[in-house]
Design a protein around this motif. Structure first.
Motif, PDB file in Angstrom:
ATOM      1  N   UNK A  49     -30.256  -8.360   2.211  1.00 15.56           N
ATOM      2  CA  UNK A  49     -31.429  -7.706   2.785  1.00 15.56           C
ATOM      3  C   UNK A  49     -32.106  -6.867   1.704  1.00 15.56           C
ATOM      4  N   UNK A  50     -33.445  -6.944   1.638  1.00 15.03           N
ATOM      5  CA  UNK A  50     -34.220  -6.119   0.713  1.00 15.03           C
ATOM      6  C   UNK A  50     -35.279  -5.373   1.521  1.00 15.03           C
ATOM      7  N   UNK A  51     -35.276  -4.054   1.378  1.00 15.37           N
ATOM      8  CA  UNK A  51     -36.247  -3.182   2.035  1.00 15.37           C
ATOM      9  C   UNK A  51     -36.970  -2.381   0.966  1.00 15.37           C
ATOM     10  N   UNK A  52     -38.155  -1.882   1.289  1.00 20.96           N
ATOM     11  CA  UNK A  52     -38.862  -1.047   0.319  1.00 20.96           C
ATOM     12  C   UNK A  52     -39.799  -0.089   1.047  1.00 20.96           C
ATOM     13  N   UNK A  53     -40.338   0.813   0.263  1.00 21.04           N
ATOM     14  CA  UNK A  53     -41.285   1.788   0.776  1.00 21.04           C
ATOM     15  C   UNK A  53     -41.711   2.697  -0.353  1.00 21.04           C
ATOM     16  N   UNK A  54     -42.278   3.826   0.000  1.00 21.55           N
ATOM     17  CA  UNK A  54     -42.673   4.820  -1.000  1.00 21.55           C
ATOM     18  C   UNK A  54     -42.103   6.177  -0.597  1.00 21.55           C
ATOM     19  N   UNK A  55     -42.013   7.071  -1.582  1.00 19.73           N
ATOM     20  CA  UNK A  55     -41.570   8.435  -1.331  1.00 19.73           C
ATOM     21  C   UNK A  55     -42.253   9.356  -2.324  1.00 19.73           C
ATOM     22  N   UNK A  56     -42.300  10.625  -1.996  1.00 18.60           N
ATOM     23  CA  UNK A  56     -42.697  11.659  -2.945  1.00 18.60           C
ATOM     24  C   UNK A  56     -41.925  12.925  -2.581  1.00 18.60           C
ATOM     25  N   UNK A  57     -41.482  13.637  -3.602  1.00 16.86           N
ATOM     26  CA  UNK A  57     -40.694  14.839  -3.375  1.00 16.86           C
ATOM     27  C   UNK A  57     -40.772  15.749  -4.593  1.00 16.86           C
ATOM     28  N   UNK A  58     -40.423  16.992  -4.345  1.00 15.03           N
ATOM     29  CA  UNK A  58     -40.303  17.966  -5.413  1.00 15.03           C
ATOM     30  C   UNK A  58     -38.855  17.976  -5.863  1.00 15.03           C
ATOM     31  N   UNK A  59     -38.580  18.572  -6.978  1.00 17.30           N
ATOM     32  CA  UNK A  59     -37.221  18.631  -7.526  1.00 17.30           C
ATOM     33  C   UNK A  59     -36.263  19.280  -6.542  1.00 17.30           C
ATOM     34  N   UNK A  60     -35.089  18.689  -6.390  1.00 20.12           N
ATOM     35  CA  UNK A  60     -34.039  19.268  -5.544  1.00 20.12           C
ATOM     36  C   UNK A  60     -33.544  20.561  -6.187  1.00 20.12           C
ATOM     37  N   UNK A  61     -32.873  21.360  -5.398  1.00 22.07           N
ATOM     38  CA  UNK A  61     -32.297  22.594  -5.941  1.00 22.07           C
ATOM     39  C   UNK A  61     -31.322  22.245  -7.061  1.00 22.07           C
ATOM     40  N   UNK A  62     -31.056  23.174  -7.975  1.00 26.29           N
ATOM     41  CA  UNK A  62     -30.148  22.893  -9.096  1.00 26.29           C
ATOM     42  C   UNK A  62     -28.758  22.464  -8.641  1.00 26.29           C
ATOM     43  N   UNK A  63     -28.340  22.860  -7.443  1.00 24.67           N
ATOM     44  CA  UNK A  63     -27.016  22.489  -6.936  1.00 24.67           C
ATOM     45  C   UNK A  63     -27.071  21.198  -6.118  1.00 24.67           C
ATOM     46  N   UNK A  64     -28.163  20.451  -6.199  1.00 28.56           N
ATOM     47  CA  UNK A  64     -28.282  19.280  -5.340  1.00 28.56           C
ATOM     48  C   UNK A  64     -28.919  18.087  -6.015  1.00 28.56           C
ATOM     49  N   UNK A  65     -29.084  17.049  -5.221  1.00 32.21           N
ATOM     50  CA  UNK A  65     -29.714  15.814  -5.669  1.00 32.21           C
ATOM     51  C   UNK A  65     -30.438  15.198  -4.479  1.00 32.21           C
ATOM     52  N   UNK A  66     -31.362  14.303  -4.757  1.00 31.02           N
ATOM     53  CA  UNK A  66     -32.112  13.626  -3.706  1.00 31.02           C
ATOM     54  C   UNK A  66     -31.737  12.152  -3.692  1.00 31.02           C
ATOM     55  N   UNK A  67     -31.825  11.536  -2.500  1.00 29.58           N
ATOM     56  CA  UNK A  67     -31.562  10.108  -2.372  1.00 29.58           C
ATOM     57  C   UNK A  67     -32.361   9.547  -1.194  1.00 29.58           C
ATOM     58  N   UNK A  68     -32.524   8.221  -1.190  1.00 31.39           N
ATOM     59  CA  UNK A  68     -33.134   7.515  -0.068  1.00 31.39           C
ATOM     60  C   UNK A  68     -32.036   6.753   0.651  1.00 31.39           C
ATOM     61  N   UNK A  69     -32.036   6.833   1.970  1.00 30.71           N
ATOM     62  CA  UNK A  69     -31.117   6.055   2.804  1.00 30.71           C
ATOM     63  C   UNK A  69     -31.973   5.241   3.768  1.00 30.71           C
ATOM     64  N   UNK A  70     -31.707   3.952   3.879  1.00 28.95           N
ATOM     65  CA  UNK A  70     -32.423   3.083   4.814  1.00 28.95           C
ATOM     66  C   UNK A  70     -31.427   2.516   5.820  1.00 28.95           C
ATOM     67  N   UNK A  71     -31.843   2.429   7.076  1.00 29.43           N
ATOM     68  CA  UNK A  71     -30.999   1.895   8.138  1.00 29.43           C
ATOM     69  C   UNK A  71     -31.768   0.818   8.893  1.00 29.43           C
ATOM     70  N   UNK A  72     -31.099  -0.319   9.119  1.00 32.35           N
ATOM     71  CA  UNK A  72     -31.669  -1.427   9.888  1.00 32.35           C
ATOM     72  C   UNK A  72     -30.904  -1.499  11.207  1.00 32.35           C
ATOM     73  N   UNK A  73     -31.646  -1.544  12.321  1.00 30.20           N
ATOM     74  CA  UNK A  73     -31.031  -1.724  13.636  1.00 30.20           C
ATOM     75  C   UNK A  73     -31.608  -2.995  14.252  1.00 30.20           C
ATOM     76  N   UNK A  74     -30.704  -3.929  14.602  1.00 27.86           N
ATOM     77  CA  UNK A  74     -31.140  -5.196  15.174  1.00 27.86           C
ATOM     78  C   UNK A  74     -30.035  -5.750  16.074  1.00 27.86           C
ATOM     79  N   UNK A  75     -30.395  -6.161  17.268  1.00 25.37           N
ATOM     80  CA  UNK A  75     -29.457  -6.790  18.215  1.00 25.37           C
ATOM     81  C   UNK A  75     -28.182  -5.975  18.418  1.00 25.37           C
ATOM     82  N   UNK A  76     -28.308  -4.668  18.491  1.00 24.15           N
ATOM     83  CA  UNK A  76     -27.150  -3.813  18.714  1.00 24.15           C
ATOM     84  C   UNK A  76     -26.338  -3.519  17.468  1.00 24.15           C
ATOM     85  N   UNK A  77     -26.665  -4.157  16.340  1.00 24.79           N
ATOM     86  CA  UNK A  77     -25.971  -3.899  15.079  1.00 24.79           C
ATOM     87  C   UNK A  77     -26.733  -2.902  14.228  1.00 24.79           C
ATOM     88  N   UNK A  78     -26.033  -2.309  13.282  1.00 24.09           N
ATOM     89  CA  UNK A  78     -26.646  -1.294  12.415  1.00 24.09           C
ATOM     90  C   UNK A  78     -26.138  -1.485  10.998  1.00 24.09           C
TER      91      UNK A  78
END
Length: 146
Positions: A49-78
């Protein structure tokens, strides 16, 4: 190839976070951060499966990091995909998520796709918490690649 401990910790936490419930209201944005899901969802020849999109964000706090999570829901499955660390500099950028065929169980047709822009707060090398700072959810049509 040596993998830095911080990156390994983020990858391990991403897998755990994919099964946990860290949500924000639909369309939520914080500090001009945002994410979108594109309609070009594809199923590869090997069933991946290949998904895509766009994002924009400011820098995460020095103690953190940013990430993208994608979820597909179809026919009761995830299926949750993501965990790749992203660049946050205020610029709109493209994200792409791929799940290999061995893990994806998605068929051609309509499915609900949710993309989350997440900030991971770390305590040393270990994740302390995850906040969803932007979310987009929509029905998309998966098509098989030829």
């Amino acid at each position: 190839m040596r993998i830095p401990a911080r990156r390994m910790a983020l990858a391990a936490f991403s897998a755990a976070a994919a099964t946990a419930l860290f949500t924000a209201p639909a369309g939520a944005t914080v500090f001009e951060q945002g994410i979108s899901v594109h309609d070009d969802a594809r199923i590869t020849e090997d069933g991946g499966v290949i998904l895509s999109g766009t994002y924009h964000c400011e820098q995460a706090s020095p103690e953190g990091a940013m990430q993208v999570k994608a979820t597909v829901e179809q026919d009761g499955g995830r299926l949750s995909i993501g965990g790749e660390q992203i660049v946050c500099d205020g610029t709109e950028r493209r994200w792409v998520a791929h799940a290999p065929g061995a893990y994806a169980n998605v068929r051609a047709g309509t499915a609900k796709v949710t993309a989350e822009l997440q900030e991971i707060h770390l305590s040393g090398l270990f994740p302390r918490s995850v906040d969803t700072v932007a979310l987009d959810s929509r029905d998309v049509t998966f098509r098989r690649e030829n």
